[in-house]
Design a protein around this motif. Structure first.
Motif, short mmCIF file in Angstrom:
data_model
loop_
_atom_site.label_atom_id
_atom_site.label_comp_id
_atom_site.label_asym_id
_atom_site.label_seq_id
_atom_site.Cartn_x
_atom_site.Cartn_y
_atom_site.Cartn_z
N PRO A 112 0.86 -1.00 0.20
CA PRO A 112 0.11 -0.05 0.05
C PRO A 112 1.16 1.55 -0.07
CG PRO A 112 -0.56 -1.25 1.84
CD PRO A 112 0.65 -1.86 1.25
N VAL A 113 0.33 2.12 -0.64
CA VAL A 113 1.41 3.88 -0.45
C VAL A 113 1.16 4.54 0.35
CG1 VAL A 113 0.93 3.80 -3.38
CG2 VAL A 113 -1.14 4.56 -1.25
N GLN A 114 -0.26 3.77 1.52
CA GLN A 114 0.12 4.31 2.75
C GLN A 114 1.36 3.79 4.18
OE1 GLN A 114 -1.99 2.76 1.10
NE2 GLN A 114 -4.61 3.75 1.78
N TYR A 115 2.02 2.71 3.78
CA TYR A 115 3.11 1.71 3.81
C TYR A 115 3.86 3.14 3.88
CZ TYR A 115 1.70 -2.82 4.64
OH TYR A 115 0.91 -3.69 5.54
N GLY A 116 4.64 3.37 5.41
CA GLY A 116 5.83 4.00 5.26
C GLY A 116 7.56 3.19 4.91
N GLN A 117 8.48 3.89 5.70
CA GLN A 117 9.59 3.65 5.25
C GLN A 117 10.31 2.20 6.16
OE1 GLN A 117 12.10 6.50 5.32
NE2 GLN A 117 12.55 6.81 3.06
N HIS A 118 9.39 2.52 7.49
CA HIS A 118 10.15 1.46 8.56
C HIS A 118 9.34 0.51 8.01
CE1 HIS A 118 10.19 -0.21 11.91
NE2 HIS A 118 8.30 -0.88 12.15
N GLU A 119 7.98 0.62 7.62
CA GLU A 119 7.43 -0.81 6.63
C GLU A 119 7.97 -1.49 5.34
OE1 GLU A 119 4.15 0.75 9.06
OE2 GLU A 119 5.65 1.76 7.85
N LEU A 120 8.37 -0.41 4.62
CA LEU A 120 9.09 -1.03 3.20
C LEU A 120 10.42 -1.55 3.71
CD1 LEU A 120 9.46 -0.53 0.31
CD2 LEU A 120 10.25 1.62 0.58
N ASP A 121 11.30 -1.07 4.71
CA ASP A 121 12.31 -0.83 4.74
C ASP A 121 12.74 -2.74 5.68
OD1 ASP A 121 14.06 1.38 4.25
OD2 ASP A 121 14.07 1.59 6.73
N HIS A 122 11.37 -2.78 6.29
CA HIS A 122 11.56 -4.19 7.00
C HIS A 122 11.69 -5.44 5.54
CE1 HIS A 122 9.27 -7.26 8.54
NE2 HIS A 122 8.49 -7.42 8.05
N ILE A 123 10.21 -5.38 4.36
CA ILE A 123 9.21 -6.16 3.78
C ILE A 123 10.65 -5.69 2.86
CG2 ILE A 123 8.20 -6.09 1.60
CD1 ILE A 123 6.07 -4.62 3.56
N ALA A 124 11.84 -5.10 2.26
CA ALA A 124 13.28 -4.95 1.33
C ALA A 124 13.65 -5.93 2.18
CB ALA A 124 13.61 -3.11 1.31
N LYS A 125 14.51 -6.52 2.77
CA LYS A 125 14.84 -7.08 3.58
C LYS A 125 14.30 -8.63 3.73
CE LYS A 125 17.03 -3.52 6.30
NZ LYS A 125 17.05 -2.21 7.89
N VAL A 126 13.11 -8.48 4.48
CA VAL A 126 12.81 -9.51 4.35
C VAL A 126 12.83 -10.91 3.41
CG1 VAL A 126 10.09 -11.09 5.13
CG2 VAL A 126 10.92 -9.40 6.47
N LEU A 127 12.42 -9.54 1.99
CA LEU A 127 12.32 -10.19 0.63
C LEU A 127 13.72 -10.75 0.64
CD1 LEU A 127 9.23 -8.57 -0.19
CD2 LEU A 127 9.13 -10.56 0.30
N ASP A 128 14.52 -10.01 0.67
CA ASP A 128 16.02 -9.77 -0.03
C ASP A 128 15.91 -9.19 -1.25
OD1 ASP A 128 17.91 -9.52 -0.80
OD2 ASP A 128 18.45 -11.87 -0.87
N ALA A 129 14.93 -7.90 -1.69
CA ALA A 129 13.94 -7.79 -2.85
C ALA A 129 15.71 -6.92 -4.27
CB ALA A 129 13.83 -6.48 -2.85
#
Length: 570
Positions: A112-129
């Motif tokens: 969601p565009v509502q997600y901020g950097q906190h959520e984005l950083d978490h997701i990027a690391k968890v996914l190894d995007a």
């Protein structure tokens, strides 16, 4: 990446529940058959949203655009099974991203565009995007590059209208590149295609991997529920990042040969204009808007909704009076949906449940022993109720237990997480939702709340969602929900949180209580405090974030704010 066991794949394919079709296959077939059919339409307010003009694409144009983007992703080093985070609002480029990522066998993780950097950083690391795609600006403010500034250098950042431009021209070179890639990396519809995320209302979001087969199975249920027909126009007002929109709109529009009209953020006036101007056949809408339209025949009469055959809603119990008004006065069928990213797929259609009072708050017990239903959905999901503490199956009416589901729409487990505890020993997913068996012949479920979303008042367990739906018709309100607040004597009491339609004439607690008493509700369930707000906190799906309400109310109490009224001891 395939998460499903060979046994499961063979079972569902053998029964025709998984059909082996990938998303981009649907587009390629549709573009070949109907290249000039209007496929995709932006909302009219796109300029205010992302700073560029609305687009209208045919299936041929959509096919070329997705091929070009797939080619560009390969050039950026994104390959088979790589994870790509996509953070876009509902604009045509978001659909193009889904199709392009499907074309190269990568995995899309829409957030969601509502997600901020906190959520984005978490997701990027968890996914190894491997890549991140976003818009340059959102509502006039910098977005993509700003959001991505903390991401690692190994991750490609692609920002629309900055370093990423979608091409709609000749795609011969792109197709040649893609053919070589596909030959070197064969994959099928059992491979994971999406990694969507739970709402994250408690703790950090959890990734939900789903294959093409899982998505198509639930999409076919949505096509049946909405009675989609070739040439229909579908209006999607919910973020295209989760079950509601992907299953009800993304797969079906290409599969059925429909036009998909986009909308976001939700603006009732724009939404109503789109319903009229685009001659929409089917849409989803939040219960609050449907209640507003049902209360205001004058507002309804200002528009021409003659093309609209049915409308769906969900995420909260519906109001029987609203359904009666839509179907009796407006001639529009109302479908009640209950789903989740993990794969819950229950639906109450007028064809299955004609009575509005039942359809508003009950769902068929699909897959329960001894019960049959005419719908396809009933043959693609199995359900039961289990005791929250013991795990034993509950078969008697009126006893709340956790809903457990199984079938071709259901995922196999959370991304890189131990999911043993969320499945029963016989493979049913434990949804976390409390239901009761009810209705004529015990044929239905009634949603009683969340396992952890229960108010405990002096040992009495109360479902807040039950009170919410009773308060939806309360005069003088735009929105209302209840939550708990701490009490030294009883543990928890109930607070009504109200958004008044007129701030100078807001409803009082005694009137609210009288309204509920007229509904015959038990006194133990009556709110004992009322707080006024300008709006209620909701997640991207439109669900009330009750934990935020509890925090707000708790802060007011801690600050010494007096309740508008306190009930006497009940």
């Amino acid at each position: 990446m395939i998460t499903s066991s060979r046994q499961k794949i063979e079972e569902y394919e053998g029964r025709g529940l998984w059909q082996g079709v990938k998303l981009h296959d649907l587009l390629l077939e549709r573009a070949a058959r109907q290249p000039d059919l209007l496929a995709l339409v932006d909302q009219p307010s796109r300029q205010q949203l992302v700073g560029s003009e609305p687009q209208r694409l045919t299936f041929a144009e959509l096919q070329r655009a997705s091929a070009h983007l797939a080619h560009r992703l390969l050039e950026q080093g994104v390959g088979f099974e790589d994870r790509v985070i996509v953070q876009l609002p509902n604009i045509v480029e978001l659909v193009i991203c889904y199709l392009a990522i499907s074309r190269i066998g990568a995995i899309i993780s829409p957030i969601p565009v509502q997600y901020g950097q906190h959520e984005l950083d978490h997701i990027a690391k968890v996914l190894d995007a491997r890549a991140y795609i976003a818009v340059k600006t959102l509502k006039g403010k910098p977005f993509g590059s700003l959001m991505a500034k903390t991401l690692g250098s190994h991750l490609s950042v692609l920002v629309l209208d900055e370093n990423l431009h979608i091409d709609y021209g000749d795609d011969t070179q792109a197709r040649r590149h893609l053919q070589k890639h596909e030959a070197a990396n064969p994959w099928d519809a059992n491979h994971i295609f999406t990694l969507c995320w739970t709402s994250g209302t408690t703790g950090m979001p959890k990734g939900v991997p789903r294959s093409h087969n899982m998505w198509l199975s639930v999409a076919l249920n949505c096509i049946e529920a909405g009675d989609y027909r070739p040439g229909d126009v579908l209006l999607n007002p919910f973020p295209l990042v989760n079950m509601a929109s992907v299953s009800a709109f993304l797969y079906p529009f290409a599969l059925s040969g429909c036009t998909l009209v986009l909308h976001q953020p939700f603006e009732p006036e724009v939404f109503l204009q789109q319903l009229q101007n685009e001659s929409v056949s089917f849409t989803l809408a939040p219960p609050s808007l449907l209640n507003r339209l049902a209360k205001n025949e004058t507002l309804w009469g200002q528009f021409d909704f003659s093309a609209l055959r049915a409308i769906g809603s969900g995420s909260a119990p519906l109001s029987p009076w609203m359904i009666e008004k839509f179907e009796g006065a407006y001639g529009i069928g109302v479908v009640n949906y209950y789903g989740s990213n993990e794969g819950i797929s229950l639906v109450s259609r007028p064809e299955d449940i004609p009575e509005p009072s039942v359809r508003a708050c009950m769902f068929p017990r699909f897959g329960a022993a001894g019960l049959t239903w005419p719908s396809r959905a009933s043959k693609s999901i199995w359900t039961k109720v289990v005791d929250v503490k013991t795990g034993e199956e509950i078969t008697e009416a009126g006893v709340a237990g956790e809903l457990a589901v199984k079938g071709p729409t259901v995922f196999d487990g959370y991304w890189r997480a131990d999911s043993v505890e969320v499945f029963t020993k016989d493979g049913y997913f434990l949804t976390g939702d409390l239901v009761e068996i009810c209705g004529d012949g015990n044929r239905f479920y009634r949603i009683a709340g969340r396992c952890k979303d229960i108010i405990n008042r002096g040992g009495m367990k109360i479902s807040p969602s039950e009170i919410d739906v009773l308060l939806e018709g309360l005069p003088g309100t735009i929105d209302v929900a209840v939550c708990s607040y701490a009490d030294a004597d009883l543990g928890e009491r109930i607070c009504a949180c109200v958004v008044p339609s007129d701030g100078t004439n807001a409803p009082k607690l005694d009137k609210l209580v009288d309204y509920l008493c007229e509904k015959g509700i038990a006194r133990i369930k009556l709110p004992e405090r009322l707080e006024l707000f300008s709006q209620l906190p909701r997640n991207p799906l439109g669900k009330v974030q009750r934990f935020v309400l509890q925090q707000w109310v708790g802060e007011r109490i801690a600050a010494g704010a007096c309740a508008h009224t306190d009930q006497e001891e009940l």
